[in-house]
Design a protein around this motif. Structure first.
Motif, PDB file in Angstrom:
ATOM      1  N   ARG A  48       0.816  -1.222   0.000  1.00  0.00           N
ATOM      2  CA  ARG A  48       0.000   0.000   0.000  1.00  0.00           C
ATOM      3  C   ARG A  48       0.846   1.268   0.000  1.00  0.00           C
ATOM      4  O   ARG A  48       0.387   2.328  -0.465  1.00  0.00           O
ATOM      5  CB  ARG A  48      -0.949  -0.002   1.191  1.00  0.00           C
ATOM      6  CG  ARG A  48      -0.280   0.239   2.537  1.00  0.00           C
ATOM      7  CD  ARG A  48      -1.225   0.061   3.702  1.00  0.00           C
ATOM      8  NE  ARG A  48      -0.549   0.328   4.973  1.00  0.00           N
ATOM      9  CZ  ARG A  48      -1.068   0.033   6.156  1.00  0.00           C
ATOM     10  NH1 ARG A  48      -2.254  -0.569   6.218  1.00  0.00           N
ATOM     11  NH2 ARG A  48      -0.397   0.314   7.259  1.00  0.00           N
ATOM     12  N   ASP A  49       2.069   1.194   0.516  1.00  0.00           N
ATOM     13  CA  ASP A  49       2.909   2.389   0.592  1.00  0.00           C
ATOM     14  C   ASP A  49       3.985   2.441  -0.488  1.00  0.00           C
ATOM     15  O   ASP A  49       4.847   3.336  -0.465  1.00  0.00           O
ATOM     16  CB  ASP A  49       3.579   2.457   1.969  1.00  0.00           C
ATOM     17  CG  ASP A  49       2.573   2.638   3.102  1.00  0.00           C
ATOM     18  OD1 ASP A  49       1.566   3.331   2.880  1.00  0.00           O
ATOM     19  OD2 ASP A  49       2.792   2.068   4.181  1.00  0.00           O
ATOM     20  N   LEU A  50       3.947   1.490  -1.413  1.00  0.00           N
ATOM     21  CA  LEU A  50       4.963   1.459  -2.466  1.00  0.00           C
ATOM     22  C   LEU A  50       4.529   2.260  -3.685  1.00  0.00           C
ATOM     23  O   LEU A  50       3.326   2.379  -3.974  1.00  0.00           O
ATOM     24  CB  LEU A  50       5.224   0.014  -2.896  1.00  0.00           C
ATOM     25  CG  LEU A  50       5.893  -0.912  -1.889  1.00  0.00           C
ATOM     26  CD1 LEU A  50       6.069  -2.295  -2.509  1.00  0.00           C
ATOM     27  CD2 LEU A  50       7.250  -0.367  -1.451  1.00  0.00           C
ATOM     28  N   PRO A  51       5.484   2.806  -4.449  1.00  0.00           N
ATOM     29  CA  PRO A  51       5.144   3.474  -5.712  1.00  0.00           C
ATOM     30  C   PRO A  51       4.845   2.450  -6.806  1.00  0.00           C
ATOM     31  O   PRO A  51       5.542   2.344  -7.818  1.00  0.00           O
ATOM     32  CB  PRO A  51       6.396   4.306  -6.011  1.00  0.00           C
ATOM     33  CG  PRO A  51       7.506   3.573  -5.347  1.00  0.00           C
ATOM     34  CD  PRO A  51       6.920   2.955  -4.121  1.00  0.00           C
ATOM     35  N   LEU A  52       3.809   1.649  -6.549  1.00  0.00           N
ATOM     36  CA  LEU A  52       3.312   0.648  -7.482  1.00  0.00           C
ATOM     37  C   LEU A  52       1.806   0.825  -7.628  1.00  0.00           C
ATOM     38  O   LEU A  52       1.149   1.400  -6.750  1.00  0.00           O
ATOM     39  CB  LEU A  52       3.576  -0.765  -6.957  1.00  0.00           C
ATOM     40  CG  LEU A  52       4.958  -1.393  -7.089  1.00  0.00           C
ATOM     41  CD1 LEU A  52       4.995  -2.740  -6.367  1.00  0.00           C
ATOM     42  CD2 LEU A  52       5.361  -1.570  -8.548  1.00  0.00           C
ATOM     43  N   HIS A  53       1.264   0.287  -8.710  1.00  0.00           N
ATOM     44  CA  HIS A  53      -0.191   0.209  -8.880  1.00  0.00           C
ATOM     45  C   HIS A  53      -0.540  -1.276  -8.984  1.00  0.00           C
ATOM     46  O   HIS A  53      -0.378  -1.880 -10.041  1.00  0.00           O
ATOM     47  CB  HIS A  53      -0.634   0.958 -10.134  1.00  0.00           C
ATOM     48  CG  HIS A  53      -2.113   0.969 -10.324  1.00  0.00           C
ATOM     49  ND1 HIS A  53      -2.720   1.235 -11.532  1.00  0.00           N
ATOM     50  CD2 HIS A  53      -3.137   0.738  -9.447  1.00  0.00           C
ATOM     51  CE1 HIS A  53      -4.028   1.153 -11.407  1.00  0.00           C
ATOM     52  NE2 HIS A  53      -4.294   0.866 -10.146  1.00  0.00           N
ATOM     53  N   VAL A  54      -0.949  -1.854  -7.847  1.00  0.00           N
ATOM     54  CA  VAL A  54      -1.239  -3.285  -7.777  1.00  0.00           C
ATOM     55  C   VAL A  54      -2.728  -3.499  -8.022  1.00  0.00           C
ATOM     56  O   VAL A  54      -3.567  -2.993  -7.264  1.00  0.00           O
ATOM     57  CB  VAL A  54      -0.837  -3.866  -6.406  1.00  0.00           C
ATOM     58  CG1 VAL A  54      -1.068  -5.375  -6.389  1.00  0.00           C
ATOM     59  CG2 VAL A  54       0.620  -3.548  -6.089  1.00  0.00           C
ATOM     60  N   ARG A  55      -3.043  -4.239  -9.074  1.00  0.00           N
ATOM     61  CA  ARG A  55      -4.437  -4.439  -9.457  1.00  0.00           C
ATOM     62  C   ARG A  55      -4.882  -5.852  -9.099  1.00  0.00           C
ATOM     63  O   ARG A  55      -4.169  -6.818  -9.367  1.00  0.00           O
ATOM     64  CB  ARG A  55      -4.614  -4.195 -10.957  1.00  0.00           C
ATOM     65  CG  ARG A  55      -4.183  -2.785 -11.383  1.00  0.00           C
ATOM     66  CD  ARG A  55      -4.539  -2.454 -12.812  1.00  0.00           C
ATOM     67  NE  ARG A  55      -3.912  -3.331 -13.786  1.00  0.00           N
ATOM     68  CZ  ARG A  55      -3.689  -3.001 -15.058  1.00  0.00           C
ATOM     69  NH1 ARG A  55      -4.036  -1.787 -15.500  1.00  0.00           N
ATOM     70  NH2 ARG A  55      -3.130  -3.849 -15.895  1.00  0.00           N
ATOM     71  N   PHE A  56      -6.076  -5.971  -8.520  1.00  0.00           N
ATOM     72  CA  PHE A  56      -6.649  -7.247  -8.128  1.00  0.00           C
ATOM     73  C   PHE A  56      -7.778  -7.623  -9.087  1.00  0.00           C
ATOM     74  O   PHE A  56      -8.374  -6.754  -9.740  1.00  0.00           O
ATOM     75  CB  PHE A  56      -7.170  -7.173  -6.689  1.00  0.00           C
ATOM     76  CG  PHE A  56      -6.085  -7.019  -5.655  1.00  0.00           C
ATOM     77  CD1 PHE A  56      -5.573  -8.125  -4.997  1.00  0.00           C
ATOM     78  CD2 PHE A  56      -5.571  -5.762  -5.351  1.00  0.00           C
ATOM     79  CE1 PHE A  56      -4.573  -7.986  -4.051  1.00  0.00           C
ATOM     80  CE2 PHE A  56      -4.568  -5.610  -4.406  1.00  0.00           C
ATOM     81  CZ  PHE A  56      -4.069  -6.723  -3.751  1.00  0.00           C
ATOM     82  N   PRO A  57      -8.100  -8.940  -9.168  1.00  0.00           N
ATOM     83  CA  PRO A  57      -9.143  -9.379 -10.108  1.00  0.00           C
ATOM     84  C   PRO A  57     -10.509  -8.757  -9.856  1.00  0.00           C
ATOM     85  O   PRO A  57     -11.315  -8.635 -10.785  1.00  0.00           O
ATOM     86  CB  PRO A  57      -9.185 -10.902  -9.902  1.00  0.00           C
ATOM     87  CG  PRO A  57      -7.855 -11.251  -9.348  1.00  0.00           C
ATOM     88  CD  PRO A  57      -7.444 -10.086  -8.514  1.00  0.00           C
ATOM     89  N   ASP A  58     -10.801  -8.366  -8.605  1.00  0.00           N
ATOM     90  CA  ASP A  58     -12.121  -7.797  -8.298  1.00  0.00           C
ATOM     91  C   ASP A  58     -12.218  -6.314  -8.627  1.00  0.00           C
ATOM     92  O   ASP A  58     -13.226  -5.665  -8.333  1.00  0.00           O
ATOM     93  CB  ASP A  58     -12.474  -8.041  -6.828  1.00  0.00           C
ATOM     94  CG  ASP A  58     -11.505  -7.343  -5.858  1.00  0.00           C
ATOM     95  OD1 ASP A  58     -10.599  -6.620  -6.334  1.00  0.00           O
ATOM     96  OD2 ASP A  58     -11.652  -7.535  -4.634  1.00  0.00           O
ATOM     97  N   GLY A  59     -11.175  -5.754  -9.234  1.00  0.00           N
ATOM     98  CA  GLY A  59     -11.202  -4.352  -9.629  1.00  0.00           C
ATOM     99  C   GLY A  59     -10.597  -3.399  -8.626  1.00  0.00           C
ATOM    100  O   GLY A  59     -10.425  -2.207  -8.922  1.00  0.00           O
ATOM    101  N   THR A  60     -10.267  -3.875  -7.428  1.00  0.00           N
ATOM    102  CA  THR A  60      -9.631  -3.018  -6.429  1.00  0.00           C
ATOM    103  C   THR A  60      -8.141  -2.900  -6.726  1.00  0.00           C
ATOM    104  O   THR A  60      -7.587  -3.664  -7.516  1.00  0.00           O
ATOM    105  CB  THR A  60      -9.833  -3.571  -5.009  1.00  0.00           C
ATOM    106  OG1 THR A  60      -9.230  -4.875  -4.926  1.00  0.00           O
ATOM    107  CG2 THR A  60     -11.321  -3.673  -4.687  1.00  0.00           C
ATOM    108  N   SER A  61      -7.502  -1.942  -6.062  1.00  0.00           N
ATOM    109  CA  SER A  61      -6.072  -1.750  -6.283  1.00  0.00           C
ATOM    110  C   SER A  61      -5.415  -1.228  -5.015  1.00  0.00           C
ATOM    111  O   SER A  61      -6.085  -0.769  -4.085  1.00  0.00           O
ATOM    112  CB  SER A  61      -5.826  -0.794  -7.446  1.00  0.00           C
ATOM    113  OG  SER A  61      -6.356   0.488  -7.152  1.00  0.00           O
ATOM    114  N   LEU A  62      -4.095  -1.304  -4.996  1.00  0.00           N
ATOM    115  CA  LEU A  62      -3.279  -0.847  -3.884  1.00  0.00           C
ATOM    116  C   LEU A  62      -2.081  -0.085  -4.440  1.00  0.00           C
ATOM    117  O   LEU A  62      -1.726  -0.230  -5.607  1.00  0.00           O
ATOM    118  CB  LEU A  62      -2.748  -2.026  -3.064  1.00  0.00           C
ATOM    119  CG  LEU A  62      -3.615  -2.636  -1.958  1.00  0.00           C
ATOM    120  CD1 LEU A  62      -2.874  -3.833  -1.377  1.00  0.00           C
ATOM    121  CD2 LEU A  62      -3.912  -1.608  -0.877  1.00  0.00           C
TER     122      LEU A  62
END
Length: 423
Positions: A48-62
């Motif tokens: 959650r605190d990284l300069p990444l865009h993590v995408r999940f199958p349910d459409g949410t992201s971190l």
């Protein structure tokens, strides 16, 4: 390694994995719901605190934005990471449970924060949860032959698909960036020539090379009029290196021997070894450097090229079974600058006279190899290497490139000297 009838697909349906060839990739390890939930919480907290865009199958992201990482099968991913740490992280990529449009960029973010991803309390318990290196990977004379063969005897044709015409499998030395494929061979010769100059190789120099590769350094040394004895444990490399020396017209000045470095005999004016110390293992670093000392004549010079990593990370990794040691370089361990200096000081009469770092050049070298490898995927497949293998090697090359781009890894050229009069 063609896929067989027993192949199974990851839940996300991305990769069909041959369960007979890749048993630990074919199915995630069994993990309790509690352990998987704890892992998921730890992973989400780290991401959650990284300069990444993590995408999940349910459409949410971190994440705080940046390179995209698609987590296609979170349950399988968390089961693997929770059970096997970074080994599971790599196997999850091989299985297609996560991916990234720009794999190097995503891995560079992670590599730059390698020491922070696992909470401090879990870091202190590393000895409990981290897998230990198996005894079978120890670099004894017999173990070294097995470890070297598992990587370098895969196929000369495979390496020829992504290396340049010099068949140099180590960092090049470029004049500037960005590097271009057409300049890679010249950059490899620049690296080799610099090492030969450091070791003062010239007409009549007696050279010992530890780690032949496919012979380019030995050929260039012989072209200067040196007499080279080159040692390797790879039958594939030895055969092709001899052929290349003959084609270059220097066969009478190059002797390629299937020989462990510990079995080397004779005295030499110069010893050269390029990215070999990483395959020796920490247990045998004192032996390796003593061999350099014992084989080098008084007043002689040894030129080495070595990948290095931060000392504290090396200490944490030295007894750990990693993804790289499982799938790419069994028995290998990258030293730190401190470890090389301490070993030379405590176990030899040699002096570290010069050390030059140029990690950014390795990042570019790896980029060119990776782009060549992925661009020739059909030719890799035609050699019999399946999709899981291709993902393994794509991950290995990208993972390594990210290490250099983040500064987590570096590469050094060393000059070690021996006094004309022993101390």
């Amino acid at each position: 390694m063609p896929a067989e009838a027993g192949a199974v697909a990851a839940e996300a349906g991305a990769v069909a994995v041959d369960a007979a060839r890749w048993p630990d990739v074919a199915r995630p390890p069994k993990a309790s719901r509690a352990r998987t939930a704890i892992t998921a919480a730890v992973v989400r907290r780290a991401l959650r605190d990284l300069p990444l865009h993590v995408r999940f199958p349910d459409g949410t992201s971190l994440g705080k934005g940046g390179p995209v990482l698609d987590l296609r099968d979170p349950r399988a991913f968390h089961a693997r990471v929770g059970s096997q740490g970074l080994v599971g992280f790599g196997e999850s990529y091989m299985a297609g449970e996560w991916d990234a449009p720009d794999l190097v960029a995503a891995l560079t973010v992670l590599a730059a924060r390698m020491g922070e991803l696992i909470p401090a309390p879990l870091q202190r318990l590393r000895g409990v949860w981290a897998q230990r290196r198996p005894d079978a990977q120890r670099n004894t004379p017999g173990g070294s032959r097995t470890n070297i063969s598992s990587h370098y005897d895969l196929s000369n044709d495979l390496f020829a698909l992504f290396l340049d015409d010099t068949l140099s499998y180590s960092s090049a030395l470029f004049r500037g960036f960005p590097a271009d494929w057409d300049l890679l061979a010249a950059a490899q010769h620049r690296k080799i020539d610099r090492l030969l100059d450091l070791a003062d190789v010239r007409e009549g120099t007696r050279v010992l090379e530890i780690g032949t590769g496919w012979g380019e350094l030995a050929i260039r040394a012989a072209a200067r009029g040196a007499h080279v004895t080159s040692l390797t444990l790879s039958r594939e490399q030895a055969a092709l290196a001899r052929e290349r020396a003959a084609a270059a017209g220097v066969a009478e000045r190059v002797s390629v021997e299937l020989c462990d470095y510990r079995e080397a005999r004779g005295t030499y004016d110069a010893v050269l070894s390029v990215e070999m110390v990483e395959a020796v293992g920490a247990e045998f670093w004192p032996v390796y450097f003593r061999v350099l000392d014992e084989r080098l004549a008084p007043g002689g010079r040894a030129a080495l090229q070595a990948i290095t990593m931060p000392h504290e990370r090396m200490l944490a990794a030295r007894d750990t079974f990693t993804w790289i040691s499982k799938y790419v370089f069994p028995g290998g361990l990258i030293p730190s600058v401190e470890a090389v200096a301490e070993t030379v000081r405590d176990h030899t009469q040699l002096s570290v006279t010069r050390r030059d770092a140029y990690g950014a050049h390795y990042a570019e070298t790896l980029r060119l190899w990776r782009e060549r490898f992925t661009g020739r995927a059909d030719e890799v497949a035609a050699l019999g290497f399946d999709e899981t293998f291709r993902r393994l090697w794509t991950f290995y090359l990208a993972y390594s490139e990210a290490g250099f781009r983040s500064g987590y890894l570096d590469v050094q050229q060393y000059l070690l000297t021996k006094e004309a009069t022993p101390r």
